[in-house]
Design an enzyme around this catalytic site. Structure first.
Site, mmCIF file in Angstrom:
data_model
loop_
_atom_site.group_PDB
_atom_site.id
_atom_site.type_symbol
_atom_site.label_atom_id
_atom_site.label_comp_id
_atom_site.label_asym_id
_atom_site.label_seq_id
_atom_site.Cartn_x
_atom_site.Cartn_y
_atom_site.Cartn_z
ATOM 1 N N HIS A 223 4.392 0.524 4.451
ATOM 2 C CA HIS A 223 3.026 0.261 3.975
ATOM 3 C C HIS A 223 1.988 0.531 5.071
ATOM 4 O O HIS A 223 0.790 0.559 4.770
ATOM 5 C CB HIS A 223 2.891 -1.155 3.415
ATOM 6 C CG HIS A 223 2.697 -2.249 4.427
ATOM 7 N ND1 HIS A 223 1.967 -3.384 4.166
ATOM 8 C CD2 HIS A 223 3.161 -2.394 5.694
ATOM 9 C CE1 HIS A 223 1.972 -4.177 5.229
ATOM 10 N NE2 HIS A 223 2.687 -3.604 6.161
ATOM 11 N N ASP B 207 -9.870 -0.126 3.679
ATOM 12 C CA ASP B 207 -8.731 -0.859 4.230
ATOM 13 C C ASP B 207 -9.096 -1.443 5.595
ATOM 14 O O ASP B 207 -9.869 -0.844 6.344
ATOM 15 C CB ASP B 207 -7.561 0.124 4.385
ATOM 16 C CG ASP B 207 -6.205 -0.556 4.448
ATOM 17 O OD1 ASP B 207 -6.105 -1.645 5.033
ATOM 18 O OD2 ASP B 207 -5.233 0.027 3.927
ATOM 19 N N GLU C 147 -2.082 -4.848 -2.383
ATOM 20 C CA GLU C 147 -1.855 -5.897 -1.372
ATOM 21 C C GLU C 147 -2.360 -7.279 -1.773
ATOM 22 O O GLU C 147 -2.547 -8.145 -0.920
ATOM 23 C CB GLU C 147 -2.431 -5.483 -0.005
ATOM 24 C CG GLU C 147 -1.811 -4.235 0.598
ATOM 25 C CD GLU C 147 -0.442 -4.451 1.229
ATOM 26 O OE1 GLU C 147 0.029 -5.598 1.251
ATOM 27 O OE2 GLU C 147 0.162 -3.458 1.692
ATOM 28 N N ASP D 135 -3.390 2.740 8.322
ATOM 29 C CA ASP D 135 -2.258 3.227 7.520
ATOM 30 C C ASP D 135 -1.873 4.652 7.886
ATOM 31 O O ASP D 135 -1.477 5.449 7.027
ATOM 32 C CB ASP D 135 -2.577 3.136 6.021
ATOM 33 C CG ASP D 135 -2.632 1.701 5.521
ATOM 34 O OD1 ASP D 135 -2.269 0.794 6.285
ATOM 35 O OD2 ASP D 135 -3.049 1.488 4.365
ATOM 36 N N HIS E 206 -6.799 -1.645 7.790
ATOM 37 C CA HIS E 206 -5.856 -0.924 8.649
ATOM 38 C C HIS E 206 -5.979 0.580 8.403
ATOM 39 O O HIS E 206 -6.416 1.010 7.339
ATOM 40 C CB HIS E 206 -4.426 -1.373 8.361
ATOM 41 C CG HIS E 206 -4.243 -2.855 8.412
ATOM 42 N ND1 HIS E 206 -4.464 -3.666 7.309
ATOM 43 C CD2 HIS E 206 -3.880 -3.680 9.430
ATOM 44 C CE1 HIS E 206 -4.240 -4.934 7.653
ATOM 45 N NE2 HIS E 206 -3.888 -4.964 8.927
ATOM 46 N N ASP F 128 -7.513 -1.467 -0.606
ATOM 47 C CA ASP F 128 -6.676 -2.536 -0.093
ATOM 48 C C ASP F 128 -7.560 -3.776 -0.009
ATOM 49 O O ASP F 128 -8.584 -3.764 0.686
ATOM 50 C CB ASP F 128 -6.121 -2.168 1.286
ATOM 51 C CG ASP F 128 -5.074 -3.147 1.791
ATOM 52 O OD1 ASP F 128 -5.216 -4.353 1.524
ATOM 53 O OD2 ASP F 128 -4.135 -2.716 2.480
ATOM 54 N N HIS G 150 0.797 -1.223 0.000
ATOM 55 C CA HIS G 150 0.000 0.000 0.000
ATOM 56 C C HIS G 150 0.833 1.279 0.000
ATOM 57 O O HIS G 150 0.300 2.367 -0.200
ATOM 58 C CB HIS G 150 -0.973 0.001 1.178
ATOM 59 C CG HIS G 150 -2.278 0.662 0.856
ATOM 60 N ND1 HIS G 150 -3.432 0.436 1.558
ATOM 61 C CD2 HIS G 150 -2.638 1.548 -0.123
ATOM 62 C CE1 HIS G 150 -4.427 1.153 1.055
ATOM 63 N NE2 HIS G 150 -3.957 1.835 0.033
ATOM 64 N N ASP H 276 -7.347 -6.353 1.584
ATOM 65 C CA ASP H 276 -7.542 -6.938 2.912
ATOM 66 C C ASP H 276 -8.766 -6.369 3.629
ATOM 67 O O ASP H 276 -9.118 -6.819 4.729
ATOM 68 C CB ASP H 276 -6.288 -6.840 3.779
ATOM 69 C CG ASP H 276 -5.940 -5.429 4.235
ATOM 70 O OD1 ASP H 276 -6.814 -4.531 4.239
ATOM 71 O OD2 ASP H 276 -4.770 -5.210 4.614
#
Length: 305
Positions: free
Chosen positions: A144, A127, A276, A131, A129, A231, A100, A233
């Site tokens: 990332h 995402d 990702e 980030d 996360h 992302d 990312h 994920d």
């Protein structure tokens, strides 16, 4: 996407993460027939190949709190120049990651283009996360985990001040959707940043449709359009096992598609990236195939159309 001509750019960067394999993400997405499927939607597709990336094995790790910082900055600057050049030719950039951290370059390039026109952009960041780490807060030093912070003017100046201006996006025009894992020292930075955060609890309580409506409004308010940073994920690992940092409790298959379909319906997206995808941990390329499905939904594929 607003443009009818798509500029496809691979960014096989894996310097921002410890878990190897995301450098094969762009290839996995192409193997899943992304180019042909976009063309079938009516887009003119120009594949610009991959931005040059240094090989991890040939490099020193560098600063412990921001690993491979010079190399990531150089790669992101090259990527940003390609993105800005595509937009200048009225082509919609579609960037294929890579980890990312490539978003630092993508967003910088988009912001650079619209800054020349005295316009600003919004950002929808989907995402698991946040980030939003900086070298001072990151437990790993992996970049990332820092790209959204860099986009709003935090983080190493080599990244946050790329192309000579900062922030790339006003935090008030940033919507972070789907978060379910935030580092301890990262939490106050997220809370104090001014961005709007929609966690998985918000999605559970309010429903994805309401959350995405709010996110699109935030990213569109007073902007020329928004960049979508996806992302993979964000999706639950049961549907998307082949990602860099999987976290249980993510979006369902249909929730992921609905988010993309609503973004398409808004007609506000000016650029996009999908990041990702990690074929090393995937099962018969099904995560890449799902990512391509989601890109197609964002680009206009309809159930009845």
């Amino acid at each position: 996407m607003k443009q009818s001509h798509i500029a496809l750019i691979g960014a096989p960067l894996d310097l921002g993460a410890d878990r190897r394999g995301v450098d094969m993400g762009p290839s996995a997405l192409r193997v899943a027939n992304l180019n042909r499927k976009l063309a079938a939607l009516g887009y003119e597709v120009e594949d610009l190949g991959n931005v040059a990336v240094d090989q991890q094995e040939s490099l020193p790790e560098g600063p412990r709190h921001a690993k491979y910082l010079p190399q990531i900055a150089a790669t992101c600057e090259r990527l940003g120049q390609m993105v800005a050049a595509a937009l200048a030719e009225n082509k919609g950039p579609l960037v294929l990651g890579g980890d990312h951290s490539v978003a630092i370059g993508t967003v910088a390039g988009v912001a650079k283009h619209f800054r020349k026109k005295r316009q600003k952009i919004g950002l929808i960041w989907i995402d698991a996360h946040a980030d939003m780490n900086t070298p001072q807060s990151s437990p790993s030093g992996n970049i990332h985990g820092m790209p959204l912070a860099c986009c709003i003017g935090l983080g190493p100046p080599e990244l946050a001040k790329m192309f000579g201006f900062s922030p790339k996006v006003d935090p008030r025009n940033v919507a972070l959707v789907g978060v379910r894992e935030v580092d301890i020292l990262e939490r106050p930075q997220v809370r104090e940043s001014g961005i709007r955060v929609f966690t998985m609890r918000d999605i559970d309580e309010r429903g994805l449709r309401t959350v995405m409506s709010d996110a699109i409004e935030i990213a569109s308010q007073g902007t020329a359009g928004f960049h979508l940073s996806l992302d993979v994920d964000y999706i639950d690992p049961r549907d998307a096992p082949g990602v860099g940092t999987p976290v249980r409790g993510g979006a369902t298959y249909r929730e992921a598609h609905l988010a993309m379909e609503m973004i398409c319906d808004s007609n506000g997206m000016v650029s996009m990236e999908a990041v990702e995808v990690n074929p090393v941990y995937d099962e018969v390329n099904r995560t890449a195939e799902l990512a391509v499905e989601l890109i197609m939904s964002a680009m206009g594929k309809k159930i009845l159309g």
